[in-house]
Write a protein that holds these residues in place. Structure first.
Motif, short mmCIF file in Angstrom:
data_model
loop_
_atom_site.label_atom_id
_atom_site.label_comp_id
_atom_site.label_asym_id
_atom_site.label_seq_id
_atom_site.Cartn_x
_atom_site.Cartn_y
_atom_site.Cartn_z
N GLU A 106 39.01 37.71 67.72
CA GLU A 106 39.04 36.88 66.52
C GLU A 106 39.43 35.47 66.93
O GLU A 106 40.41 35.27 67.64
CB GLU A 106 40.04 37.45 65.52
CG GLU A 106 39.87 36.97 64.10
CD GLU A 106 40.75 37.75 63.14
OE1 GLU A 106 40.22 38.38 62.20
OE2 GLU A 106 41.99 37.74 63.33
N THR A 118 37.98 31.39 60.43
CA THR A 118 38.24 32.47 61.37
C THR A 118 36.95 33.26 61.53
O THR A 118 36.30 33.61 60.53
CB THR A 118 39.36 33.40 60.87
OG1 THR A 118 40.56 32.63 60.71
CG2 THR A 118 39.61 34.52 61.85
N ILE A 120 34.68 36.35 64.01
CA ILE A 120 34.62 37.37 65.06
C ILE A 120 33.68 36.87 66.14
O ILE A 120 32.53 36.49 65.85
CB ILE A 120 34.12 38.72 64.51
CG1 ILE A 120 35.11 39.31 63.51
CG2 ILE A 120 33.85 39.70 65.65
CD1 ILE A 120 36.42 39.79 64.13
N GLU A 174 32.97 38.59 59.99
CA GLU A 174 33.80 37.45 59.63
C GLU A 174 33.13 36.18 60.16
O GLU A 174 33.11 35.91 61.36
CB GLU A 174 35.21 37.60 60.21
CG GLU A 174 36.22 36.68 59.59
CD GLU A 174 37.65 37.16 59.81
OE1 GLU A 174 38.52 36.81 59.00
OE2 GLU A 174 37.89 37.89 60.78
N ARG A 180 35.67 38.17 54.33
CA ARG A 180 35.74 39.20 55.37
C ARG A 180 35.17 40.50 54.81
O ARG A 180 35.53 40.93 53.72
CB ARG A 180 37.19 39.37 55.80
CG ARG A 180 37.44 40.38 56.92
CD ARG A 180 38.94 40.44 57.16
NE ARG A 180 39.32 41.46 58.11
CZ ARG A 180 39.63 41.22 59.38
NH1 ARG A 180 39.60 39.98 59.83
NH2 ARG A 180 39.99 42.20 60.19
#
Length: 314
Positions: A106, A118, A120, A174, A180
């Motif tokens: 992350e 944020t 992934i 994400e 999310r």
């Protein structure tokens, strides 16, 4: 275009029908130093690239060095004037030498009043070029010029590998700009090799026929496996027991589509129009190793894929 003859070196193994992809033993690395903006903490980060041992000036877009055909998902980004980096590919040890380690993690970027995201980020190493600096988080695949010029027809891909999968039963999506989301299904490591016959039309769009396919997903943890060999299947494989839905032609109707630079240096989609005949001649090879299989911004933190000694078998 970089031709295959410049990218391969003959393996010194007893089998003369194996060729190590240049720098595919991952013994040499280029070290980059990126000073991130004070707005996002001002950290100095080390990024590594596969190529001849040297250093690369900080805060400068990277281009492949020393004839290396490899690129990684380690990137230098400048978004809205803010310098940030991502590190998801590392040099690691394997026996008496080195290997590459790909991880899914992350990544957070926070700068008050400018950006707060944020995402992934999966680790990837691939044949081609990452087009830096990255200036937005949209459509990461469009920043990767995928594939190298290649005209031979190997029988298989061979490499050493180790797998550690996250213990999560589902994945996370994400993107930094949307909520999310949980994606059903366990996150897997994957490797794919596509042999394509490409051509460019008058508008600069790149089209392709799929000549050869090798696509493997790994669903179990393993210790090091040496010399694992995966066959390349030629022609239309849709009627075979090997074929899976994710191996479909890569175009606007598939789960993902790859990009490459056209003759004008512009990044465009590579649209696979049809399956080639087993006798068709490739013009390009696409090769990706990924720590997560779901595409951009989808994965499970902790997925890790080690690999070494990447060879083609004839």
């Amino acid at each position: 275009m970089i031709m295959w003859a410049m990218l391969m070196v003959t393996s010194i193994a007893a089998n003369a029908q194996e060729e190590l992809i240049k720098y595919g033993d991952f013994e040499q690395w280029i070290t980059r130093t990126v000073k991130e903006s004070r707005l996002v903490g001002g950290a100095t980060r080390t990024l590594q690239e596969v190529g001849p041992t040297q250093t690369w000036p900080q805060n400068k877009a990277y281009v492949n060095q020393g004839g290396s055909p490899w690129s990684t998902s380690n990137v230098f980004a400048r978004v809205c004037g803010v310098v940030k980096s991502n590190v998801s590919v590392y040099s690691d040890s394997h026996g008496a030498g080195k290997c590459v380690k790909l991880t899914t993690q992350e990544v957070t970027c926070k700068a008050i009043g400018i950006v707060n995201i944020t995402v992934i980020a999966a680790g990837s190493v691939f044949l081609g070029e990452m087009v830096e600096p990255i200036t937005s988080s949209s459509n990461p695949t469009s920043k990767m010029s995928s594939g190298i010029s290649f005209t031979r027809k190997p029988k298989a891909l061979k490499f050493d590998y180790k797998i550690h999968l996250s213990d999560q039963t589902d994945r996370i999506r994400e993107t930094g700009f949307s909520k999310r989301k949980v994606i059903p299904g366990k996150d897997l490591c994957e490797v794919l090799l596509l042999l394509q016959h490409r051509w460019e039309d008058a508008d600069g769009q790149i089209h392709a026929k799929r000549v050869g396919t090798m696509w493997e997903r790994f669903s179990k943890n393993t210790d090091w496996k040496s010399g694992a060999t995966f066959n390349i299947h030629y022609g239309d494989i849709t009627g075979t027991s090997y074929y899976k839905k994710y191996m479909e032609l890569q175009n606007d109707h598939s789960e993902r589509v790859y990009y490459a630079k056209n003759s004008k240096g512009k990044m465009v989609k590579v649209i696979e129009e049809d399956w080639g005949d087993a006798n068709d001649q490739p013009t390009h090879m696409v090769l990706f190793f990924n720590s997560s299989h779901g595409g951009p911004y989808i994965g499970s933190v902790g997925n890790t894929f080690w690999l070494d000694n990447v060879k083609l078998v004839y």
